[in-house]
Write a protein that holds these residues in place. Structure first.
Motif, mmCIF file in Angstrom:
data_model
loop_
_atom_site.group_PDB
_atom_site.id
_atom_site.type_symbol
_atom_site.label_atom_id
_atom_site.label_comp_id
_atom_site.label_asym_id
_atom_site.label_seq_id
_atom_site.Cartn_x
_atom_site.Cartn_y
_atom_site.Cartn_z
ATOM 1 N N ASN A 184 44.084 33.931 26.344
ATOM 2 C CA ASN A 184 42.710 34.014 25.856
ATOM 3 C C ASN A 184 42.120 35.414 26.029
ATOM 4 O OD1 ASN A 184 41.482 31.241 25.003
ATOM 5 N ND2 ASN A 184 42.871 30.794 26.699
ATOM 6 N N ALA A 185 42.964 36.396 26.308
ATOM 7 C CA ALA A 185 42.556 37.797 26.458
ATOM 8 C C ALA A 185 41.415 37.957 27.449
ATOM 9 C CB ALA A 185 42.183 38.397 25.095
ATOM 10 N N GLY A 186 41.431 37.141 28.504
ATOM 11 C CA GLY A 186 40.405 37.242 29.535
ATOM 12 C C GLY A 186 39.068 36.645 29.145
ATOM 13 N N ASN A 187 39.007 35.987 28.004
ATOM 14 C CA ASN A 187 37.755 35.378 27.553
ATOM 15 C C ASN A 187 37.514 34.089 28.343
ATOM 16 O OD1 ASN A 187 36.256 33.324 25.816
ATOM 17 N ND2 ASN A 187 35.814 35.251 24.767
ATOM 18 N N ILE A 188 36.522 34.131 29.216
ATOM 19 C CA ILE A 188 36.277 33.004 30.113
ATOM 20 C C ILE A 188 35.884 31.749 29.345
ATOM 21 C CG2 ILE A 188 34.732 32.166 31.935
ATOM 22 C CD1 ILE A 188 35.131 34.780 33.329
ATOM 23 N N LYS A 189 35.117 31.893 28.292
ATOM 24 C CA LYS A 189 34.727 30.722 27.485
ATOM 25 C C LYS A 189 35.970 30.044 26.909
ATOM 26 C CE LYS A 189 30.174 31.015 27.525
ATOM 27 N NZ LYS A 189 29.403 30.068 28.275
ATOM 28 N N GLY A 190 36.934 30.852 26.452
ATOM 29 C CA GLY A 190 38.173 30.299 25.917
ATOM 30 C C GLY A 190 38.972 29.566 26.976
ATOM 31 N N VAL A 191 39.015 30.135 28.190
ATOM 32 C CA VAL A 191 39.728 29.501 29.302
ATOM 33 C C VAL A 191 39.041 28.185 29.672
ATOM 34 C CG1 VAL A 191 40.445 29.746 31.716
ATOM 35 C CG2 VAL A 191 40.577 31.716 30.182
ATOM 36 N N GLU A 192 37.705 28.213 29.721
ATOM 37 C CA GLU A 192 36.943 26.995 30.025
ATOM 38 C C GLU A 192 37.303 25.882 29.050
ATOM 39 O OE1 GLU A 192 32.549 27.259 30.958
ATOM 40 O OE2 GLU A 192 32.928 29.332 30.372
ATOM 41 N N LYS A 193 37.298 26.212 27.765
ATOM 42 C CA LYS A 193 37.573 25.209 26.720
ATOM 43 C C LYS A 193 39.010 24.697 26.798
ATOM 44 C CE LYS A 193 34.109 26.722 23.432
ATOM 45 N NZ LYS A 193 33.854 27.461 22.214
ATOM 46 N N GLU A 194 39.958 25.624 26.923
ATOM 47 C CA GLU A 194 41.370 25.224 26.907
ATOM 48 C C GLU A 194 41.754 24.374 28.109
ATOM 49 O OE1 GLU A 194 45.786 27.097 26.210
ATOM 50 O OE2 GLU A 194 44.017 28.171 25.498
ATOM 51 N N LEU A 195 41.203 24.713 29.285
ATOM 52 C CA LEU A 195 41.544 23.966 30.495
ATOM 53 C C LEU A 195 40.532 22.869 30.823
ATOM 54 C CD1 LEU A 195 42.774 26.890 32.786
ATOM 55 C CD2 LEU A 195 44.155 25.203 31.563
ATOM 56 N N ASN A 196 39.441 22.816 30.032
ATOM 57 C CA ASN A 196 38.381 21.828 30.246
ATOM 58 C C ASN A 196 37.829 21.911 31.677
ATOM 59 O OD1 ASN A 196 36.618 19.831 29.380
ATOM 60 N ND2 ASN A 196 37.957 18.189 30.098
ATOM 61 N N ILE A 197 37.504 23.151 32.081
ATOM 62 C CA ILE A 197 36.932 23.389 33.402
ATOM 63 C C ILE A 197 35.673 24.231 33.241
ATOM 64 C CG2 ILE A 197 39.098 23.169 34.685
ATOM 65 C CD1 ILE A 197 39.354 26.195 34.717
ATOM 66 N N SER A 198 34.865 24.266 34.278
ATOM 67 C CA SER A 198 33.597 24.981 34.226
ATOM 68 C C SER A 198 33.770 26.463 34.575
ATOM 69 C CB SER A 198 32.610 24.346 35.200
ATOM 70 O OG SER A 198 33.044 24.558 36.529
ATOM 71 N N TYR A 199 32.729 27.235 34.291
ATOM 72 C CA TYR A 199 32.710 28.660 34.606
ATOM 73 C C TYR A 199 33.008 28.920 36.084
ATOM 74 C CZ TYR A 199 30.824 33.369 35.238
ATOM 75 O OH TYR A 199 30.668 34.685 35.570
ATOM 76 N N PRO A 200 32.326 28.218 37.027
ATOM 77 C CA PRO A 200 32.628 28.480 38.437
ATOM 78 C C PRO A 200 34.085 28.196 38.803
ATOM 79 C CG PRO A 200 30.580 27.264 38.259
ATOM 80 C CD PRO A 200 31.201 27.291 36.891
ATOM 81 N N THR A 201 34.685 27.200 38.173
ATOM 82 C CA THR A 201 36.087 26.879 38.443
ATOM 83 C C THR A 201 37.000 27.982 37.911
ATOM 84 O OG1 THR A 201 35.559 24.528 38.369
ATOM 85 C CG2 THR A 201 37.880 25.113 38.193
ATOM 86 N N VAL A 202 36.680 28.501 36.725
ATOM 87 C CA VAL A 202 37.454 29.626 36.184
ATOM 88 C C VAL A 202 37.357 30.809 37.137
ATOM 89 C CG1 VAL A 202 37.659 31.313 34.305
ATOM 90 C CG2 VAL A 202 37.214 28.915 33.764
ATOM 91 N N LYS A 203 36.155 31.139 37.597
ATOM 92 C CA LYS A 203 35.958 32.264 38.519
ATOM 93 C C LYS A 203 36.713 32.040 39.829
ATOM 94 C CE LYS A 203 33.762 35.426 38.905
ATOM 95 N NZ LYS A 203 34.577 36.615 39.120
ATOM 96 N N LYS A 204 36.658 30.815 40.353
ATOM 97 C CA LYS A 204 37.361 30.490 41.602
ATOM 98 C C LYS A 204 38.866 30.693 41.414
ATOM 99 C CE LYS A 204 38.177 26.191 42.781
ATOM 100 N NZ LYS A 204 39.596 25.993 42.867
ATOM 101 N N ASN A 205 39.410 30.184 40.309
ATOM 102 C CA ASN A 205 40.843 30.340 40.034
ATOM 103 C C ASN A 205 41.217 31.804 39.820
ATOM 104 O OD1 ASN A 205 41.214 27.587 40.211
ATOM 105 N ND2 ASN A 205 41.193 27.250 38.014
ATOM 106 N N LEU A 206 40.356 32.542 39.137
ATOM 107 C CA LEU A 206 40.625 33.955 38.901
ATOM 108 C C LEU A 206 40.616 34.728 40.219
ATOM 109 C CD1 LEU A 206 41.176 36.230 36.930
ATOM 110 C CD2 LEU A 206 38.711 36.406 36.540
ATOM 111 N N ASP A 207 39.656 34.442 41.079
ATOM 112 C CA ASP A 207 39.615 35.087 42.400
ATOM 113 C C ASP A 207 40.871 34.764 43.212
ATOM 114 O OD1 ASP A 207 37.177 36.258 41.872
ATOM 115 O OD2 ASP A 207 36.011 34.780 42.983
ATOM 116 N N GLU A 208 41.311 33.505 43.152
ATOM 117 C CA GLU A 208 42.524 33.105 43.873
ATOM 118 C C GLU A 208 43.751 33.812 43.308
ATOM 119 O OE1 GLU A 208 45.090 29.085 44.986
ATOM 120 O OE2 GLU A 208 43.135 28.854 44.035
ATOM 121 N N LEU A 209 43.809 33.934 41.986
ATOM 122 C CA LEU A 209 44.921 34.635 41.341
ATOM 123 C C LEU A 209 44.944 36.101 41.766
ATOM 124 C CD1 LEU A 209 47.228 34.770 39.246
ATOM 125 C CD2 LEU A 209 45.475 35.158 37.498
ATOM 126 N N ILE A 210 43.793 36.739 41.758
ATOM 127 C CA ILE A 210 43.696 38.145 42.153
ATOM 128 C C ILE A 210 44.176 38.332 43.593
ATOM 129 C CG2 ILE A 210 42.053 40.011 42.644
ATOM 130 C CD1 ILE A 210 40.441 38.936 40.170
#
Length: 124
Positions: free
Chosen positions: A56-82
């Motif tokens: 999704n080229a880092g597009n958080i909205k796209g990640v939210e839609k594809e994984l059916n998760i919320s913005y805070p969950t995307v941020k939490k996962n991204l922080d964990e990945l980093i």
């Protein structure tokens, strides 16, 4: 079922190394100690998240839609990945802000605290 390469020992949680490679075509075998990439040591969930994030080229909205998760969950996962890749997380403001409805939904799901929701709503 296609098996995945393990990066972490299922017994002691130590880092595994690859010691043998073989070619199914000609039967050649190469032995030695081969390094795995940092991605091989990620959990399968984080590997999947990284794949979707890149797709999704880092597009958080796209990640939210594809994984059916919320913005805070995307941020939490991204922080964990980093952190898992050995980088320190820094608070980089992301241009894609949550909508009022998304903030309230995240609050309702207890993904964010009241204080965080209040701050986010004030920033809108």
């Amino acid at each position: 079922m296609k098996k995945r390469l393990l990066g972490i020992c299922p017994i002691c949680d130590g880092r595994l190394s690859v010691s043998e490679l073989s070619c199914k075509e000609c039967g050649t075998t190469v032995r030695g100690e081969f390094k795995l990439s940092k991605f091989d040591y990620l959990s399968s969930d984080l590997q999947e998240f990284a794949y979707i994030f890149i797709k999704n080229a880092g597009n958080i909205k796209g990640v939210e839609k594809e994984l059916n998760i919320s913005y805070p969950t995307v941020k939490k996962n991204l922080d964990e990945l980093i952190r898992s890749l050995g980088f320190s997380t820094i608070n980089i403001p992301i241009e894609e802000k949550m909508t009022r409805e998304e903030i309230l939904t995240a609050l309702k799901r207890k993904e964010i605290t009241f204080e965080v929701a209040e701050k986010m709503l004030k920033e809108l």
